[in-house]
Design a protein around this motif. Structure first.
Motif, short mmCIF file in Angstrom:
data_model
loop_
_atom_site.label_atom_id
_atom_site.label_comp_id
_atom_site.label_asym_id
_atom_site.label_seq_id
_atom_site.Cartn_x
_atom_site.Cartn_y
_atom_site.Cartn_z
N PHE A 27 57.96 12.00 57.97
CA PHE A 27 59.21 12.68 58.30
C PHE A 27 58.96 13.95 59.10
CE2 PHE A 27 61.07 9.56 55.81
CZ PHE A 27 62.44 9.66 55.87
N PHE A 28 57.80 14.59 58.93
CA PHE A 28 57.47 15.74 59.77
C PHE A 28 57.40 15.33 61.23
CE2 PHE A 28 54.63 18.50 62.11
CZ PHE A 28 55.03 19.77 61.72
N ASP A 142 60.25 11.40 43.87
CA ASP A 142 59.17 12.23 44.42
C ASP A 142 59.02 12.00 45.92
OD1 ASP A 142 58.65 13.37 41.99
OD2 ASP A 142 56.93 12.10 41.53
N LEU A 143 59.13 10.73 46.32
CA LEU A 143 59.02 10.41 47.74
C LEU A 143 60.16 11.06 48.52
CD1 LEU A 143 57.09 8.83 49.54
CD2 LEU A 143 58.54 6.82 49.23
N GLN A 144 61.35 11.07 47.93
CA GLN A 144 62.49 11.75 48.55
C GLN A 144 62.20 13.23 48.73
OE1 GLN A 144 65.81 10.93 49.36
NE2 GLN A 144 65.64 8.74 49.05
N ILE A 145 61.64 13.86 47.71
CA ILE A 145 61.36 15.29 47.77
C ILE A 145 60.38 15.61 48.89
CG2 ILE A 145 60.27 17.21 46.56
CD1 ILE A 145 61.41 16.07 43.96
N TYR A 146 59.28 14.88 48.95
CA TYR A 146 58.24 15.21 49.92
C TYR A 146 58.63 14.83 51.34
CZ TYR A 146 55.04 16.82 46.37
OH TYR A 146 54.45 17.57 45.38
N SER A 147 59.39 13.76 51.51
CA SER A 147 59.88 13.45 52.85
C SER A 147 60.88 14.50 53.30
CB SER A 147 60.52 12.05 52.88
OG SER A 147 61.63 11.98 52.00
N SER A 148 61.69 15.00 52.37
CA SER A 148 62.62 16.08 52.70
C SER A 148 61.88 17.36 53.06
CB SER A 148 63.56 16.33 51.52
OG SER A 148 64.46 17.37 51.81
N LEU A 149 60.80 17.64 52.35
CA LEU A 149 59.98 18.81 52.70
C LEU A 149 59.40 18.67 54.11
CD1 LEU A 149 58.09 19.48 49.35
CD2 LEU A 149 59.87 20.90 50.40
N GLY A 150 59.01 17.43 54.47
CA GLY A 150 58.52 17.21 55.83
C GLY A 150 59.60 17.47 56.86
N THR A 151 60.81 17.00 56.58
CA THR A 151 61.94 17.26 57.48
C THR A 151 62.22 18.75 57.60
OG1 THR A 151 62.94 15.15 56.86
CG2 THR A 151 64.38 16.78 57.87
N THR A 152 62.22 19.44 56.47
CA THR A 152 62.52 20.87 56.45
C THR A 152 61.47 21.67 57.21
OG1 THR A 152 63.60 20.62 54.31
CG2 THR A 152 62.98 22.84 54.96
N LEU A 153 60.20 21.40 56.93
CA LEU A 153 59.14 22.15 57.60
C LEU A 153 59.16 21.90 59.10
CD1 LEU A 153 56.79 24.07 57.21
CD2 LEU A 153 55.28 22.10 56.90
N ALA A 154 59.41 20.65 59.49
CA ALA A 154 59.50 20.35 60.92
C ALA A 154 60.66 21.09 61.56
CB ALA A 154 59.66 18.84 61.13
N THR A 155 61.80 21.13 60.89
CA THR A 155 62.98 21.80 61.43
C THR A 155 62.74 23.30 61.59
OG1 THR A 155 64.42 20.16 60.39
CG2 THR A 155 65.44 22.22 61.05
#
Length: 389
Positions: A27-28, A142-155
């Motif tokens: 997701f990042f 957990d997968l939802q959390i870490y994929s969301s963190l990837g989206t957030t950090l990329a944004t």
């Protein structure tokens, strides 16, 4: 007598840390280009329209490759596909760093999207193969959390990295991450494969098709309309920088919703969880539809994230259960339908967005989410009656 082993005999259990990291990584990379479009156009010979096309073609190949990866995964194995996709992701990311002209960079980003598109559905399939019941639901959360963190950090970070370092750094980091992901899988062996191959017909049963139709609508609401939260904030007078921060309320909703989900799965059936998530989705659209403001748009982003964590993770669990004999193909078609719905929603509401009619867009989302709640819960209940645990 036929002594062939079952298709998924003793599937390899990928460590939770590797699953989470690969989910974050996928997701990042997917969301890393959009925040630096202006900088990319200013730093290369690309026009802004051409830079936008990089994102569009990446998303197109990300979605179109889903059924192909599913078939390959059912035929050759989950880890084989995961490793091949990671190698391809490294090559695509390195090519993205090497080229700065439009056509080579377009091809590089399209290829990279195709490769990264294999990662998330393969992770879902592995969870379906190796986890059961509450453990699977928590793994999906957990997968939802870490994929969301990837989206957030990329944004948050992609634009800063492109501004203060170089736009190539944003493309290079996923290559480094893919190398680390391959290293984390080095000791795992592919499960033995039977001779039955891919059961594509099982992935196209009527109930499967109903699931794909439901997730098409869910993708339109969760991902398609999420696209308009930040533009709506900007149109209401919020600065570009602050609108990006407020838009990250979506990620906060995913993280908190996923934590709540770990408690809910012990108390409610999946049918109820789908209904609870759909209710959060409807409530989220309500303020932006009837009282548009920066606060209401931020609340909508948060509610969309919570619905993603509760409803969509439950839908993912359904996708991993509905056809075990064609799990990878089913999950890939599921993800394909999700992204296709998101693209369709964005296309169909483009004229309203051009006129800044964001309240009307979210009003459509409200009414459609109410219909989705009824159809999704009713269909899942019917499927559960036909397929008791």
């Amino acid at each position: 007598m036929d002594n062939a082993e079952p298709i998924d005999s003793k599937p390899a259990r990928v460590p939770d840390s590797a699953l989470r990291f690969i989910g974050f990584l996928s997701f990042f990379d997917r969301y890393g280009t959009a925040p630096m479009l202006l900088i990319l156009a200013a730093s290369t010979a690309l026009s802004l329209a051409e830079a936008v096309e990089l994102v569009a073609f990446y998303a197109l190949f990300y979605a179109v490759g889903q059924p192909i990866w599913g078939l390959l995964s059912d035929r050759f194995g989950r880890l084989t596909v995961l490793r091949c996709a990671l190698v391809g992701a490294i090559l695509g990311a390195l090519a993205s760093v090497l080229f700065a002209s439009y056509l080579p960079l377009l091809v590089a980003r399209s290829f990279t999207g195709l490769m990264f598109g294999a990662l998330y559905p393969t992770l879902l399939t592995l969870l379906g193969d190796t986890r059961q019941g509450i453990e699977r639901a928590r793994g999906l959360s957990d997968l939802q959390i870490y994929s969301s963190l990837g989206t957030t950090l990329a944004t948050l970070a992609a634009g800063l990295l492109a501004t203060y370092l170089d736009w190539r750094v944003v493309f290079l980091l996923p290559a480094v991450g893919s190398v680390a992901a391959l290293f984390s899988l080095r000791q795992l062996q592919e499960a033995p494969r039977g001779r039955s191959g891919t059961n594509f017909r099982a992935a196209l049963r009527p109930m499967n098709l109903a699931l794909y139709a439901i997730v098409f609508v869910e993708g339109a609401l969760l991902m398609g309309l999420l696209t308009y939260v930040v533009p709506a904030l900007q149109q209401s007078g919020v600065s570009v920088g602050l609108s990006g921060v407020l838009g990250c309320a979506f990620a906060l909703g995913v993280i908190l919703g996923a934590r709540l989900m770990r408690r809910l799965v012990t108390r409610f059936t999946r049918t109820w969880l789908i209904g609870i998530g759909a209710a959060a989705l409807s409530v989220g659209f309500l303020p932006s539809a009837f009282a548009p403001s920066p606060i209401s748009y931020t609340l909508t982003a948060f509610a969309l994230g919570a619905a993603n964590a509760i409803m969509h993770s439950s839908m993912q669990g359904w996708a991993t259960d509905i056809a075990p004999e064609a799990r990878a193909t089913t999950v890939s078609l599921f993800v394909f339908s999700l992204f296709l719905g998101a693209s369709a929603a964005t296309y169909l509401t483009a004229d309203l967005a051009e006129q800044s009619q964001y309240a009307q867009i979210f009003a459509y989302g409200l009414w459609l989410s109410l219909i989705l709640a009824v159809v999704a819960t009713t269909t899942h209940r019917l499927w559960r009656k036909r397929n008791p645990a």
